[in-house]
Design a protein around this motif. Sequence first.
Motif, short mmCIF file in Angstrom:
data_model
loop_
_atom_site.label_atom_id
_atom_site.label_comp_id
_atom_site.label_asym_id
_atom_site.label_seq_id
_atom_site.Cartn_x
_atom_site.Cartn_y
_atom_site.Cartn_z
N GLU A 93 52.38 33.32 39.39
CA GLU A 93 51.20 34.36 39.29
C GLU A 93 50.37 34.73 38.77
N LYS A 94 50.45 34.82 37.36
CA LYS A 94 49.89 35.01 36.08
C LYS A 94 49.52 33.52 35.84
N LEU A 95 49.80 32.39 35.77
CA LEU A 95 48.96 31.10 36.21
C LEU A 95 48.01 31.11 37.16
N GLN A 96 48.52 31.73 38.22
CA GLN A 96 47.24 31.30 39.72
C GLN A 96 46.30 32.72 39.23
N GLN A 97 46.70 33.50 38.27
CA GLN A 97 45.20 34.66 38.97
C GLN A 97 44.54 34.14 37.66
N GLU A 98 45.22 33.70 36.24
CA GLU A 98 43.94 33.47 35.72
C GLU A 98 43.74 31.87 36.31
N SER A 99 43.77 31.14 36.82
CA SER A 99 42.80 29.57 37.24
C SER A 99 41.67 29.90 38.18
N THR A 100 42.41 31.26 39.11
CA THR A 100 41.49 31.31 40.43
C THR A 100 41.07 32.22 40.14
N GLY A 101 41.19 33.23 38.57
CA GLY A 101 39.47 34.35 39.01
C GLY A 101 40.15 35.08 39.24
N HIS A 102 41.13 35.48 40.06
CA HIS A 102 41.24 36.67 41.49
C HIS A 102 43.07 37.42 41.29
N ASP A 103 43.24 38.43 41.44
CA ASP A 103 44.47 39.13 41.51
C ASP A 103 44.64 38.32 43.45
#
Length: 113
Positions: A93-103
């Motif tokens: 989840e943290k990696l996804q948030q960092e790569s997409t820029g949204h929660d």
Amino acid sequence: MSNFDQRLQAGWRVWSEDEPSDCDPPNRSDPRWLRELDQIAGTGPKKTRSVPIKLLTRLLLSAQHCNSAWLDDFADDVVVIDADLHEVLLAFEKLQQESTGHDGPNLTPRVAA
């Protein structure tokens, strides 16, 4: 026999409160009866199943893709998972948030009161 009963096909009849019932009332000391009452009241044990995550995810993704209404019915249900899987999901989840820029959805565990 009522006037209406006479017009029914042979063997058919209208149910009436006055006539004795053909079925037996439930035995109130039957353990199954008591378990069902406990489940209705919310005091009985929950029924659980062990399901491989591979099957679960495939079915949930398919249901989401088809916009299945039943998925919304269970949207707030809590699922118990292994702690290791939870840690992997949090990292993902943290990696996804960092790569997409949204929660995305928050996987931080909620503690029941």
